[in-house]
Design a protein around this motif. Structure first.
Motif, PDB file in Angstrom:
ATOM      1  N   GLY A 131      24.902  -5.145  10.518  1.00  0.00           N
ATOM      2  CA  GLY A 131      23.902  -4.144  10.135  1.00  0.00           C
ATOM      3  C   GLY A 131      24.485  -2.821   9.697  1.00  0.00           C
ATOM      4  N   GLY A 132      23.813  -1.745  10.134  1.00  0.00           N
ATOM      5  CA  GLY A 132      24.210  -0.405   9.735  1.00  0.00           C
ATOM      6  C   GLY A 132      25.499   0.076  10.355  1.00  0.00           C
ATOM      7  N   ILE A 133      26.020  -0.627  11.369  1.00  0.00           N
ATOM      8  CA  ILE A 133      27.311  -0.247  11.942  1.00  0.00           C
ATOM      9  C   ILE A 133      28.377  -0.229  10.859  1.00  0.00           C
ATOM     10  CG2 ILE A 133      29.152  -1.015  13.496  1.00  0.00           C
ATOM     11  CD1 ILE A 133      26.993  -2.007  15.410  1.00  0.00           C
ATOM     12  N   LEU A 134      28.278  -1.158   9.915  1.00  0.00           N
ATOM     13  CA  LEU A 134      29.271  -1.257   8.847  1.00  0.00           C
ATOM     14  C   LEU A 134      29.269  -0.032   7.929  1.00  0.00           C
ATOM     15  CD1 LEU A 134      28.653  -4.991   7.985  1.00  0.00           C
ATOM     16  CD2 LEU A 134      30.791  -4.048   8.857  1.00  0.00           C
ATOM     17  N   GLU A 135      28.189   0.749   7.977  1.00  0.00           N
ATOM     18  CA  GLU A 135      28.101   1.926   7.118  1.00  0.00           C
ATOM     19  C   GLU A 135      28.751   3.159   7.723  1.00  0.00           C
ATOM     20  OE1 GLU A 135      23.965   2.261   5.753  1.00  0.00           O
ATOM     21  OE2 GLU A 135      23.860   0.069   5.962  1.00  0.00           O
ATOM     22  N   CYS A 142       0.811  -1.221   0.000  1.00  0.00           N
ATOM     23  CA  CYS A 142       0.000   0.000   0.000  1.00  0.00           C
ATOM     24  C   CYS A 142       0.847   1.275   0.000  1.00  0.00           C
ATOM     25  CB  CYS A 142      -0.914   0.017   1.222  1.00  0.00           C
ATOM     26  SG  CYS A 142      -2.108  -1.346   1.258  1.00  0.00           S
ATOM     27  N   ALA A 143       2.137   1.140   0.153  1.00  0.00           N
ATOM     28  CA  ALA A 143       3.001   2.315   0.319  1.00  0.00           C
ATOM     29  C   ALA A 143       3.607   2.758  -1.002  1.00  0.00           C
ATOM     30  CB  ALA A 143       4.113   2.001   1.304  1.00  0.00           C
ATOM     31  N   HIS A 144       3.712   4.087  -1.188  1.00  0.00           N
ATOM     32  CA  HIS A 144       4.428   4.612  -2.350  1.00  0.00           C
ATOM     33  C   HIS A 144       5.934   4.444  -2.190  1.00  0.00           C
ATOM     34  CE1 HIS A 144       0.571   6.823  -2.444  1.00  0.00           C
ATOM     35  NE2 HIS A 144       0.696   6.633  -3.750  1.00  0.00           N
ATOM     36  N   ARG A 145       6.421   4.672  -0.974  1.00  0.00           N
ATOM     37  CA  ARG A 145       7.839   4.520  -0.661  1.00  0.00           C
ATOM     38  C   ARG A 145       7.973   3.882   0.716  1.00  0.00           C
ATOM     39  NH1 ARG A 145       8.067   5.707  -5.186  1.00  0.00           N
ATOM     40  NH2 ARG A 145       9.365   7.237  -6.292  1.00  0.00           N
ATOM     41  N   ILE A 146       9.043   3.115   0.881  1.00  0.00           N
ATOM     42  CA  ILE A 146       9.356   2.539   2.186  1.00  0.00           C
ATOM     43  C   ILE A 146      10.731   3.067   2.578  1.00  0.00           C
ATOM     44  CG2 ILE A 146       9.773   0.428   3.490  1.00  0.00           C
ATOM     45  CD1 ILE A 146       7.891  -0.426   0.681  1.00  0.00           C
ATOM     46  N   VAL A 147      10.801   3.713   3.733  1.00  0.00           N
ATOM     47  CA  VAL A 147      12.040   4.329   4.204  1.00  0.00           C
ATOM     48  C   VAL A 147      12.722   3.419   5.218  1.00  0.00           C
ATOM     49  CG1 VAL A 147      13.057   6.335   5.369  1.00  0.00           C
ATOM     50  CG2 VAL A 147      11.090   6.630   3.848  1.00  0.00           C
ATOM     51  N   THR A 148      14.009   3.218   5.039  1.00  0.00           N
ATOM     52  CA  THR A 148      14.817   2.481   6.007  1.00  0.00           C
ATOM     53  C   THR A 148      16.031   3.329   6.360  1.00  0.00           C
ATOM     54  OG1 THR A 148      16.064   0.428   6.414  1.00  0.00           O
ATOM     55  CG2 THR A 148      16.035   1.262   4.156  1.00  0.00           C
ATOM     56  N   ASN A 149      16.624   3.076   7.536  1.00  0.00           N
ATOM     57  CA  ASN A 149      17.716   3.935   7.974  1.00  0.00           C
ATOM     58  C   ASN A 149      19.103   3.364   7.688  1.00  0.00           C
ATOM     59  OD1 ASN A 149      17.894   1.927   9.899  1.00  0.00           O
ATOM     60  ND2 ASN A 149      17.524   3.250  11.661  1.00  0.00           N
ATOM     61  N   ALA A 150      19.164   2.247   6.936  1.00  0.00           N
ATOM     62  CA  ALA A 150      20.467   1.649   6.641  1.00  0.00           C
ATOM     63  C   ALA A 150      20.379   0.799   5.385  1.00  0.00           C
ATOM     64  CB  ALA A 150      20.931   0.793   7.815  1.00  0.00           C
ATOM     65  N   GLN A 151      21.516   0.639   4.704  1.00  0.00           N
ATOM     66  CA  GLN A 151      21.563  -0.240   3.529  1.00  0.00           C
ATOM     67  C   GLN A 151      21.232  -1.677   3.927  1.00  0.00           C
ATOM     68  OE1 GLN A 151      21.792   0.658   0.451  1.00  0.00           O
ATOM     69  NE2 GLN A 151      22.297   2.822   0.801  1.00  0.00           N
TER      70      GLN A 151
END
Length: 218
Positions: free
Chosen positions: A162-166, A9-18
């Motif tokens: 996870g996102g620590i690697l970023e 149902c979403a136009h975009r899905i936002v996440t805080n990490a690759q």
């Protein structure tokens, strides 16, 4: 199933990490519908750390939950204290695992070196009094605690998950270890406690990385 229905149902899905984006793609979300917006911090609230000489105070900011790896730090402290007997460990945060972790510290014979500070509203001041920051999590998205510690100018030691690697580049903006690797975590903590040149170098690079990329204004 409910999450996948919501995604549809979403136009975009936002996440805080690759790492989160990869998880979404694995769940069938097309790349074109995913947007990565990393966490940021308010740099005006950062209190610069004033590390002691020699460095001895190790801080960890995290809720006391199994996935955060406090037990790994307690086990690693046995080896750290064998090399650096006056090291101190501050656990900032509260949670359901507190009693079990306090008992573990007693059983390992390291309770004298640990402070369970509980919930803290003023994390910047706590970080300002630390010399090293650790986050040995078993899993993470994109932890603000790492950003806050790096912004304060602390050398960061964290799990390669996870996102620590970023944000933590091993040997440059911090030091990485495998999750649940007690010996590896102990070795890296000792390296930073014993080598102030290394500690200062990774701390400066980490601070620059956060100020360049992760301030709220960016």
């Amino acid at each position: 199933a409910l999450q996948r229905a919501a995604y549809a149902c979403a136009h975009r899905i936002v996440t805080n990490a690759q790492a989160g984006a990869a998880r979404l793609r694995a769940e069938g979300v097309s790349s074109g519908r995913i947007v990565v917006i990393p966490n940021g911090i308010d740099l005006t609230r950062v209190v610069p750390a004033q590390p002691g000489r020699p460095r001895r105070r190790v801080a960890m900011v995290a809720n006391l939950r199994p996935e955060k790896g406090h037990d790994v730090l307690i086990d690693a402290a046995v080896h750290v204290l064998a090399r650096v007997p006056d090291a101190q460990f501050d656990l900032i945060g509260d949670g359901s695992e507190r009693a079990r972790l306090e008992q573990r510290a007693r059983e390992r014979g390291v309770a004298h070196a640990f402070t369970f500070a509980g919930h803290c509203e003023d994390v910047p001041s706590r970080l300002a009094n630390a010399d090293v920051f650790v986050l040995p999590s078993r899993s993470e998205a994109f932890p603000n605690a790492v950003l806050e510690a790096m912004a304060a100018g602390l050398p960061v030691i964290a799990s390669a998950v996870g996102g620590i690697l970023e944000v933590v580049e091993d040997g440059h903006t911090g030091l990485l270890t495998a999750p649940a690797d007690v010996a590896g975590l102990a070795d890296r903590i000792c390296r930073v406690l014993e080598d102030d040149v290394l500690a200062g170098r990774v701390a400066a690079a980490g601070r620059a990385r956060v100020h360049e990329r992760y301030g709220f204004e960016r």
